[in-house]
Design a protein around this motif. Structure first.
Motif, PDB file in Angstrom:
ATOM      1  N   VAL A   1       0.571   8.018   4.785  1.00 14.47           N
ATOM      2  CA  VAL A   1       1.427   7.378   3.785  1.00 14.47           C
ATOM      3  C   VAL A   1       2.891   7.607   4.129  1.00 14.47           C
ATOM      4  CG1 VAL A   1       2.113   7.428   1.360  1.00 14.47           C
ATOM      5  CG2 VAL A   1      -0.293   7.508   1.959  1.00 14.47           C
ATOM      6  N   CYS A   2       3.205   8.773   4.647  1.00 12.74           N
ATOM      7  CA  CYS A   2       4.592   9.082   5.020  1.00 12.74           C
ATOM      8  C   CYS A   2       5.097   8.175   6.130  1.00 12.74           C
ATOM      9  CB  CYS A   2       4.695  10.534   5.485  1.00 12.74           C
ATOM     10  SG  CYS A   2       4.263  11.760   4.243  1.00 12.74           S
ATOM     11  N   ARG A   3       4.187   7.712   6.977  1.00 17.57           N
ATOM     12  CA  ARG A   3       4.571   6.863   8.108  1.00 17.57           C
ATOM     13  C   ARG A   3       4.343   5.378   7.834  1.00 17.57           C
ATOM     14  NH1 ARG A   3       1.519  10.968  10.590  1.00 17.57           N
ATOM     15  NH2 ARG A   3      -0.218   9.500  10.822  1.00 17.57           N
ATOM     16  N   HIS A   4       4.021   5.049   6.571  1.00 14.66           N
ATOM     17  CA  HIS A   4       3.750   3.638   6.264  1.00 14.66           C
ATOM     18  C   HIS A   4       4.990   2.776   6.468  1.00 14.66           C
ATOM     19  CE1 HIS A   4       1.339   0.452   4.421  1.00 14.66           C
ATOM     20  NE2 HIS A   4       2.463   0.063   3.836  1.00 14.66           N
ATOM     21  N   CYS A   5       6.161   3.339   6.199  1.00 16.13           N
ATOM     22  CA  CYS A   5       7.424   2.640   6.435  1.00 16.13           C
ATOM     23  C   CYS A   5       8.202   3.390   7.505  1.00 16.13           C
ATOM     24  CB  CYS A   5       8.258   2.584   5.159  1.00 16.13           C
ATOM     25  SG  CYS A   5       7.513   1.596   3.862  1.00 16.13           S
ATOM     26  N   PRO A   6       8.888   2.677   8.390  1.00 15.24           N
ATOM     27  CA  PRO A   6       9.641   3.350   9.457  1.00 15.24           C
ATOM     28  C   PRO A   6      10.877   4.043   8.925  1.00 15.24           C
ATOM     29  CG  PRO A   6      10.036   0.983   9.497  1.00 15.24           C
ATOM     30  CD  PRO A   6       8.967   1.210   8.473  1.00 15.24           C
ATOM     31  N   GLY A   7      11.306   5.044   9.660  1.00 15.15           N
ATOM     32  CA  GLY A   7      12.553   5.708   9.329  1.00 15.15           C
ATOM     33  C   GLY A   7      12.387   6.861   8.356  1.00 15.15           C
TER      34      GLY A   7
ATOM     35  N   SER B   1      11.962  17.213   4.890  1.00 15.98           N
ATOM     36  CA  SER B   1      11.629  15.795   4.906  1.00 15.98           C
ATOM     37  C   SER B   1      10.969  15.449   6.225  1.00 15.98           C
ATOM     38  CB  SER B   1      12.883  14.939   4.698  1.00 15.98           C
ATOM     39  OG  SER B   1      13.825  15.169   5.740  1.00 15.98           O
ATOM     40  N   GLU B   2       9.985  14.585   6.147  1.00 14.31           N
ATOM     41  CA  GLU B   2       9.266  14.125   7.330  1.00 14.31           C
ATOM     42  C   GLU B   2       8.888  12.672   7.104  1.00 14.31           C
ATOM     43  OE1 GLU B   2       4.874  14.892   8.954  1.00 14.31           O
ATOM     44  OE2 GLU B   2       6.138  16.671   9.064  1.00 14.31           O
ATOM     45  N   GLY B   3       9.510  11.764   7.855  1.00 15.37           N
ATOM     46  CA  GLY B   3       9.282  10.346   7.599  1.00 15.37           C
ATOM     47  C   GLY B   3       9.784   9.990   6.215  1.00 15.37           C
ATOM     48  N   ARG B   4       8.944   9.349   5.438  1.00 14.94           N
ATOM     49  CA  ARG B   4       9.315   8.952   4.084  1.00 14.94           C
ATOM     50  C   ARG B   4       8.842   9.962   3.031  1.00 14.94           C
ATOM     51  NH1 ARG B   4      11.121   3.943   2.545  1.00 14.94           N
ATOM     52  NH2 ARG B   4      12.089   2.824   4.273  1.00 14.94           N
ATOM     53  N   CYS B   5       8.542  11.187   3.449  1.00 16.02           N
ATOM     54  CA  CYS B   5       7.996  12.182   2.544  1.00 16.02           C
ATOM     55  C   CYS B   5       8.874  13.419   2.454  1.00 16.02           C
ATOM     56  CB  CYS B   5       6.587  12.607   2.976  1.00 16.02           C
ATOM     57  SG  CYS B   5       5.319  11.364   2.624  1.00 16.02           S
TER      58      CYS B   5
END
Length: 218
Positions: free
Chosen positions: A19-25, A45-49
């Motif tokens: 889920v954290c990598r579902h969106c880039p950046g 923070s890691e990815g979107r998480c």
């Protein structure tokens, strides 16, 4: 052995990491998740998480899915039930089913596009406000404590427990179990597993025998 150790070191679960990598950046600048993560000690923070450090496994605290071109909630969201802050703004979402947040008992801040309502309705939150194109659902309420009207949902030998925004579940009180908590005593786990194993083995042997005969035919 090495593979086993690598699995132990993975943060929280494969579903949550996905889920954290579902969106880039990284986390979006100015998002409620980025602000929350910056305000909490012992987080990363890691990815979107945003993760809580110092726990094993590490606990997912914030999930930033803003501006991800989402027309529906992403797969694997049910693996992020420990989330405290969740941002879904700037997405063309048209539906937000209540069941999508089943188990999200820790969720305290949910930001959604203005066109959507807070899951569970306004009564499921302490405060519902709007700001520009966003709706803020804050302070998830425990309906088991705040509403006596829900008491009838649970049978006599069960207790009400929160299960997400506007959602509750009935947990059997010891030593009751089974349908509507009508059975008393310890659940016969050994007998249940024995019967299940015998049925599975019988079906496997039956299928193996029938398929073997078919394979022998010219």
């Amino acid at each position: 052995m090495a593979v086993f150790l690598m699995l132990l070191l993975l943060p929280w679960s494969a579903g949550g990491a996905a889920v954290c990598r579902h969106c880039p950046g990284p986390l979006q600048n100015g998002s409620v998740v980025a602000q929350y993560c910056a305000s909490q000690a012992g987080t990363k923070s890691e990815g979107r998480c945003c993760w809580e450090q110092g726990t094993h496994p590490e606990r997912l605290l914030g999930l930033d899915l803003s501006n991800c071109s989402l027309s529906s909630l992403p797969p694997g969201l049910d693996e992020a039930t420990t989330t405290v802050v969740l941002d879904l703004t700037k997405n063309p979402l048209t539906l937000l089913p209540n069941s999508s947040f089943l188990g999200f008992t820790q969720l305290q801040t949910l930001v959604v596009p203005l066109a959507l309502k807070c899951p569970g309705g306004n009564s499921a939150w302490e405060e519902v406000t709007t700001n520009g194109s966003s709706r803020f659902c804050q302070g998830q309420r425990n309906h088991c404590n705040s509403s006596k009207e829900l008491a009838w949902l649970c049978p006599e030998d069960a207790a009400c427990a929160p299960d997400g925004p506007g959602l509750v579940q009935c947990l059997c009180k010891s030593p009751f179990h089974g349908y509507k908590c009508l059975r008393e005593g310890t659940f016969p786990m050994l007998l249940f597993c024995g019967i299940l194993g015998a049925v599975t083995l019988s079906l496997s042997l039956l299928l193996w025998g029938t398929q073997r005969r078919k394979a022998k035919k010219p």
